[in-house]
Design a protein around this motif. Structure first.
Motif, short mmCIF file in Angstrom:
data_model
loop_
_atom_site.label_atom_id
_atom_site.label_comp_id
_atom_site.label_asym_id
_atom_site.label_seq_id
_atom_site.Cartn_x
_atom_site.Cartn_y
_atom_site.Cartn_z
N LYS A 1 44.56 -1.24 30.78
CA LYS A 1 45.52 -0.14 30.81
C LYS A 1 45.10 0.94 31.79
N GLY A 2 43.83 1.00 32.11
CA GLY A 2 43.31 2.00 33.03
C GLY A 2 41.92 1.64 33.48
N ALA A 3 41.33 2.49 34.31
CA ALA A 3 40.02 2.21 34.89
C ALA A 3 38.92 2.04 33.84
N GLU A 4 39.10 2.65 32.68
CA GLU A 4 38.09 2.52 31.62
C GLU A 4 37.98 1.09 31.10
N ASP A 5 38.96 0.25 31.42
CA ASP A 5 38.97 -1.11 30.88
C ASP A 5 38.31 -2.15 31.79
N PHE A 6 37.99 -1.79 33.02
CA PHE A 6 37.41 -2.78 33.92
C PHE A 6 36.06 -3.30 33.45
N ILE A 7 35.17 -2.42 33.04
CA ILE A 7 33.85 -2.87 32.60
C ILE A 7 33.95 -3.68 31.30
N ASP B 1 42.00 -5.45 23.10
CA ASP B 1 41.97 -4.10 22.54
C ASP B 1 40.93 -3.97 21.44
N ASP B 2 40.80 -4.99 20.60
CA ASP B 2 39.77 -4.97 19.55
C ASP B 2 38.37 -4.94 20.16
N PHE B 3 38.14 -5.75 21.20
CA PHE B 3 36.84 -5.73 21.86
C PHE B 3 36.59 -4.38 22.53
N ARG B 4 37.59 -3.88 23.23
CA ARG B 4 37.48 -2.58 23.91
C ARG B 4 37.12 -1.48 22.92
N GLU B 5 37.68 -1.55 21.74
CA GLU B 5 37.43 -0.54 20.71
C GLU B 5 35.94 -0.45 20.36
N THR B 6 35.22 -1.57 20.47
CA THR B 6 33.78 -1.56 20.17
C THR B 6 33.01 -0.76 21.21
N MET B 7 33.64 -0.46 22.34
CA MET B 7 32.98 0.26 23.44
C MET B 7 33.55 1.66 23.60
N ARG B 8 34.37 2.10 22.67
CA ARG B 8 35.10 3.36 22.82
C ARG B 8 34.21 4.54 23.24
#
Length: 168
Positions: A58-64, A83-90
């Motif tokens: 959705k944005g640059a924060e998601d590339f890594i 999204d669930d995986f990304r949430e672990t890196m919030r």
């Protein structure tokens, strides 16, 4: 009236985003990592996986986080799974954005030709845009910084008005 996205619609920035992400990811894990400037040095399977997963961001924060799923060989087959995986890196997403843009800026400053070559416009869009007599009824929405979009357009010899590019 035409409103369009920039990345993925007008501009194929996937390779540039991959190179920037690759460097950001490895700099995050190893401060002595030597940056790559050649996209071909990234294994083809990594390039394919990145392109396949890119629609989930959705944005640059998601590339890594996307690159992390590739490196860790985590199966991601839906937006929900990502999204669930990304949430672990919030807690680290702001850091990831800063690192992504810092690496992009290094590429822009030290290898502008490489950066521009990795941001081609799709198909005949450059010629079609250059042929337009007016952009009065055309707007671009983008998550890419305005100055970056304008530089890509300058390189492509497209005089698109900055006031009609909206950062979202």
């Amino acid at each position: 009236l035409l409103v369009t996205d920039f990345d993925g619609v007008l501009c194929d920035s996937a390779r540039e985003c991959l190179l920037v992400t690759y460097n950001a990811y490895h700099r995050l894990r190893e401060s002595a990592f030597s940056r790559l400037l050649d996209i071909q040095a990234i294994p083809p399977e990594t390039q394919r996986a990145f392109r396949q997963l890119r629609p989930y961001l959705k944005g640059a924060e998601d590339f890594i986080p996307i690159f992390t799923t590739i490196e860790q060989r985590l199966p991601i087959s839906s937006q929900r799974e990502f999204d669930d995986f990304r949430e672990t890196m919030r807690d680290r997403l702001a850091e990831y954005v800063a690192l992504f843009y810092a690496e992009r800026d290094v590429l822009i400053r030290h290898a502008p030709g490489v950066w521009l070559s990795l941001n081609p416009l799709f198909d005949d869009f450059a010629a079609m845009l250059r042929a337009r007599s007016s952009f009065d009824n055309m707007y671009i929405l983008t998550t890419k910084r305005l100055e970056d979009v304008l530089e890509i357009f300058r390189y492509q010899q497209v005089n698109f008005p900055a006031r009609q590019i909206m950062y979202v």
